[in-house]
Design an enzyme around this catalytic site. Sequence first.
Site, short mmCIF file in Angstrom:
data_model
loop_
_atom_site.label_atom_id
_atom_site.label_comp_id
_atom_site.label_asym_id
_atom_site.label_seq_id
_atom_site.Cartn_x
_atom_site.Cartn_y
_atom_site.Cartn_z
NE ARG A 8 39.92 47.31 47.66
CZ ARG A 8 40.20 48.57 47.93
NH1 ARG A 8 40.10 49.02 49.19
NH2 ARG A 8 40.56 49.40 46.97
CD GLU A 62 34.12 18.40 56.32
OE1 GLU A 62 34.53 17.81 55.31
OE2 GLU A 62 34.67 19.41 56.81
N GLY A 79 46.51 49.58 37.32
CA GLY A 79 45.76 50.32 36.32
C GLY A 79 45.69 49.62 34.98
#
Length: 337
Positions: free
Chosen positions: A189, A53, A270
């Site tokens: 990312r 703002e 993983g």
Amino acid sequence: MDKHIPFMRRAIELARRGEGLTRPNPPVGAVLVQNGKIVSEGFHKKAGGPHAEVKCLRQAEGQKTNRLSSATLYVSLEPCSTEGRTPPCTDLILERGICRVVIGCKDPTPAHAGRGIRLLRRAGVEVVSGVCRTEAQELIAPFAKRMLTGLPYVTLKLGVTLDGRIADASGRSQWITGPESRKKVQALRRRADAILVGAGTVRADNPSLLPRPAKGRAPWRVVLGANIPKKSTVLTDEAAEQTLLMEGSLKKILRDLAKRDVMHVLCEGGGELAGSLIRAGRVDEFAIFMAPSLLGGTGFPMVGKAGWTLKGMPQLSFQTLEKLGNDLLIRALPVKE
């Protein structure tokens, strides 16, 4: 209400430019409109800096605009109403004489929710709330999760074959998906405050986990587990100070990350770590990049070797499907019981 949608979508678009930069604050965008035209814009770039703002209204000072009493300010999130590292935005809005404020969604923080709206209305400002609410809430979901639970929002990213494999039998995974998918991962990312992997992923792939290009982002790189080679990229590159080696329960690790102002964690594997996060109920969103290929046999499964029964298997709700080159990106949310 429909006339407000294009301007609010622009505010949300601006806000997304700040994702990955604002922690522990939420990304916010603002647009000032007069006579049906945008006269100034702004978004929050970093904690301690001007809010959206403020940026927007400062920009308007240099424009040849009429009195702001005829202008409408669009903000993706309810304006702040308390003193923090910067003054309350509600004070500035009132000082500039804005006649109407349109808000995407309320501040989810219990102590602040609705307070800014009440202050503005009491001062005679017309306030319209809930324009593009779903998109606005999705934008600040990581902020809301941390504020309401003390834990960061977790996106689980998986690059898989059609038969759900993330690596071949020898552990090789580069590259299952194509260049368009890899480019999208870099964008993910840049939205995150921390990139999370297991020690096995570091041993197998030696990834950097840094967004390329970074565009000002500096996410933490978090490695769970032990036996990480001392010459690993995450321990030796220019961003080595951004690497955290952690062990313990997932809840404790996530809570510790929240104490470091982390709002959004992107987990990149993983499979065993992915399965653990799912079983612990810590995944808020799935980003599954699926390639039109098959591995079969003893390829590594996407959520580890420990599975579920048909009766107990986790359920997901598909949200969006996007084609990226030859691949598909499936965005899904866990179905809460």
